[in-house]
Design an enzyme around this catalytic site. Structure first.
Site, PDB file in Angstrom:
ATOM      1  CG  HIS A   1      34.237 -15.506  -9.038  1.00 37.43           C
ATOM      2  ND1 HIS A   1      33.109 -14.832  -9.425  1.00 37.43           N
ATOM      3  CD2 HIS A   1      33.829 -16.361  -8.074  1.00 37.43           C
ATOM      4  CE1 HIS A   1      32.069 -15.253  -8.721  1.00 37.43           C
ATOM      5  NE2 HIS A   1      32.474 -16.192  -7.898  1.00 37.43           N
TER       6      HIS A   1
ATOM      7  CE  LYS B   1      35.077 -10.907  -3.781  1.00 36.23           C
ATOM      8  NZ  LYS B   1      34.769 -11.240  -2.400  1.00 36.23           N
TER       9      LYS B   1
ATOM     10  CE  LYS C   1      29.471 -18.632  -9.745  1.00 33.25           C
ATOM     11  NZ  LYS C   1      29.517 -19.270  -8.432  1.00 33.25           N
TER      12      LYS C   1
ATOM     13  NE  ARG D   1       8.527 -24.727  -3.207  1.00 28.29           N
ATOM     14  CZ  ARG D   1       9.194 -25.652  -3.882  1.00 28.29           C
ATOM     15  NH1 ARG D   1       8.672 -26.170  -4.972  1.00 28.29           N
ATOM     16  NH2 ARG D   1      10.366 -26.069  -3.492  1.00 28.29           N
TER      17      ARG D   1
ATOM     18  CE  LYS E   1      34.244 -24.192  -2.980  1.00 25.47           C
ATOM     19  NZ  LYS E   1      33.709 -22.909  -2.533  1.00 25.47           N
TER      20      LYS E   1
ATOM     21  CD  GLU F   1      36.253 -20.429  -1.877  1.00 22.98           C
ATOM     22  OE1 GLU F   1      35.355 -20.102  -1.096  1.00 22.98           O
ATOM     23  OE2 GLU F   1      36.056 -21.035  -2.941  1.00 22.98           O
TER      24      GLU F   1
HETATM   25  C1  BG6 Z   1      30.980 -18.138  -5.255  1.00 22.81           C
HETATM   26  C2  BG6 Z   1      31.175 -19.623  -5.347  1.00 22.81           C
HETATM   27  O1  BG6 Z   1      30.631 -17.605  -6.500  1.00 22.81           O
HETATM   28  O2  BG6 Z   1      32.190 -17.542  -4.812  1.00 22.81           O
HETATM   29  C3  BG6 Z   1      31.618 -20.195  -4.007  1.00 22.81           C
HETATM   30  O3  BG6 Z   1      29.970 -20.225  -5.752  1.00 22.81           O
HETATM   31  C4  BG6 Z   1      32.841 -19.470  -3.501  1.00 22.81           C
HETATM   32  O4  BG6 Z   1      31.874 -21.585  -4.101  1.00 22.81           O
HETATM   33  C5  BG6 Z   1      32.603 -17.969  -3.527  1.00 22.81           C
HETATM   34  O5  BG6 Z   1      33.084 -19.909  -2.178  1.00 22.81           O
HETATM   35  C6  BG6 Z   1      33.856 -17.204  -3.172  1.00 22.81           C
HETATM   36  O6  BG6 Z   1      33.516 -15.855  -3.025  1.00 22.81           O
HETATM   37  P1  BG6 Z   1      34.280 -14.920  -2.025  1.00 22.81           P
HETATM   38  O7  BG6 Z   1      33.661 -13.583  -2.222  1.00 22.81           O
HETATM   39  O8  BG6 Z   1      34.067 -15.478  -0.649  1.00 22.81           O
HETATM   40  O9  BG6 Z   1      35.709 -14.988  -2.438  1.00 22.81           O
END
Ligand code: BG6
Length: 515
Positions: free
Chosen positions: A260, A201, A167, A58, A360, A235
């Protein structure tokens, strides 16, 4: 030894070319992942010279300003060691920008016309890939308006259009079913590519090759030999600025576990496919998802724990509580951590616990699958283990096979050997394979996935029935937490999750691997 990344057999020829339109092109994903991935594909010789890429969004931009912005992004985010002006200018000549209000039906005719113009200069033969990197609530409206502008070919016409969906695909079972049903009125399943970037990956794909390309491990991966499996996606980062709005509606269960983590579980638990092709692999993954069951069905808290981080850290490095993050309500009960004790209730795995966790603000970034084997039936040997001044004689440690998905990608197997000396003492060792020794630079997930879309290979994308089975498993947990506004279990930022997550394993004498 360096393994060349070039695989000329997978390179697209000009006759296989298509135009790519990225919807939501002013967003983060386009700059950080998509355009850098397309740049690398082009540098590595996978893309034909004439494959135009059109950013659709946009904001007011020209081709020129879009190219400049993307140039900066590629220099910052692509895995290339350097990007020369000459290399960039060559790639940039395939980039275009088209401004559009995605909510306006009439604007789609203009988009169609612009794509035709761009395509005629590149000779792409009418094949198109639309990448929807937009707010997911626009997925259905965008496809409906594309259809309204005659940009979706008749459902039984040949394969000239593929649409990629970022997603999340749905918010729960009901909304994902509704989206699938809505899209299926206009698109065939084989035109729909639902991205789960984990499947792109390199180390995730290696799980299948390692399992089914070796004869010695596969016979051991079952309830006779495996004590339990742990899957971790940890993370250290919190909620990035600007992401709070999305995250607080989503949470760890929807954001990472439903997709995932469950995909990783499928790859480690599935049966060998009849043939190594999309349908057979996805059929086997689906069977795993269908057999998922709670570790202790008597009470939800006995097998699923939601957590949320509070302020944590130490002097000089204090980290905010989740409720203090940008755009997060002060009373949010959204989970930033989830741990589960689940079973894959089939012949191979019955009774083997699969412990899943993601979150997280954990101590570090780590994604791994650890398969812990049973101990030998007799404890013939011991080893000395000391903590401070006190030493004990202890038995062998179980063999553990670890797939390290990131960082320090690799595979390791812990074993017992004899410590040199006059006695039979155990010396634990690790047989370790590190990707770093093969190549300095691995293709990014999006490179692999975008190339697969262009080649029409859907092996690494989630099929609608897989998605439905995954939502079926997690939706009751979401409903339970949301209906009761369940307060999550709190953990300090930087800790390894709430103590209740430890209890999940402790009750059977097990423990999480250290983060
Ligand atoms: C994403 C999530 O799908 O995957 C994020 O929305 C997350 O919140 C991320 O941080 C993690 O991906 P990767 O590849 O950094 O492990």
């Amino acid at each position: 030894m360096t393994i060349p990344l070039q695989e000329p057999t997978l390179a697209l020829s000009q006759t296989e070319s298509a135009s790519i339109a990225i919807f939501g092109a002013s967003g983060d994903l386009t700059a950080r992942k998509l355009v850098p991935a397309l740049y690398m594909l082009s540098q590595d010789g996978y893309l034909p010279d004439h494959l135009p890429i059109v950013g659709v969004a946009r904001r007011d931009k020209t081709d020129e300003s879009f190219r400049n912005e993307m140039g900066e992004a590629v220099r910052k985010f692509a895995r290339a060691e350097s990007v020369s002006d000459e290399q960039w200018n060559k790639f940039a000549s395939r980039l275009y920008y088209h401004k559009i209000d995605l909510a306006e039906q009439a604007a789609y005719n203009g988009l169609d016309k612009r794509l035709e113009e761009v395509e005629s200069g590149h000779g792409t033969g009418g094949k198109r890939v639309f990448y929807l990197a937009t707010d997911p609530k626009l997925f259905q409206p965008i496809v409906t308006m594309l259809d309204g502008a005659d940009m979706i070919p008749n459902i039984d016409s040949e394969d000239v259009l593929r649409i990629v969906f970022e997603k999340p695909f749905g918010h729960n079972l009901e909304s994902s079913q509704a989206l699938t049903a809505g899209l299926s009125r206009m698109l065939r399943e084989d035109q729909i590519y639902r991205i789960d970037h984990y499947l792109g990956k390199e180390t995730v794909q290696n799980i299948l090759l390692f399992r089914f390309g070796n004869a010695i491990f596969e016979p051991m991966l079952n309830r006779n030999h495996v004590d339990h499996v742990q899957i971790t996606v940890a993370e250290d980062q919190g909620i990035e600025r600007g992401r709070g709005g999305y995250y607080d509606k989503s949470g760890a269960l929807r954001d990472v576990l439903q997709n995932h983590v469950l995909q990783l579980l499928c790859l480690i638990a599935m049966e060998p496919p009849a043939l190594f092709q999309a349908k057979d692999i996805r059929d086997e993954k689906l069977k795993v998802l269908k057999t998922l069951a709670p570790g202790d069905p008597s009470r939800l808290d006995n097998w699923a724990i939601g957590g949320q981080y509070i302020k944590g850290g130490s002097d000089g490095n204090w980290m905010n509580a989740y409720r203090k993050e940008d755009r997060i309500p002060e009373d949010s009960n959204r989970e930033t951590f989830v741990a589960m004790d689940v079973r894959v209730d089939n012949w191979r795995w019955a009774g083997v616990p699969f412990y899943l966790r993601t979150g997280k603000r954990l101590p570090r970034r780590l994604t791994e699958i650890a398969v812990q084997f049973k101990l030998p039936p007799l404890h013939l040997f011991t080893t000395v283990e000391c903590e401070g001044d006190s030493c004990d004689l202890v038995g062998a440690k179980p063999n553990t096979l670890v797939f390290r998905i990131q960082p320090e990608e690799g595979i390791s197997l812990t074993c017992s050997t004899k410590r040199p000396g006059m006695q039979y003492q155990i010396h634990p060792i690790e047989l370790d394979f590190e990707y770093e020794t093969l190549t300095e630079s691995m293709p990014e997930a999006y490179e692999r996935l975008l190339l697969d879309v262009l080649r029409g290979d859907s092996t690494l994308f989630t099929r609608s029935d897989e998605l439905e089975a995954a939502w079926k498993f997690v939706t009751p947990v979401l409903h339970h937490w949301e209906k009761n506004n369940t307060e999550p279990k709190f953990y300090p930022a930087g800790a390894a999750g709430p103590k209740e997550a430890d209890e999940l394993l402790k009750k059977s004498g097990r423990q999480w691997r250290e983060l």
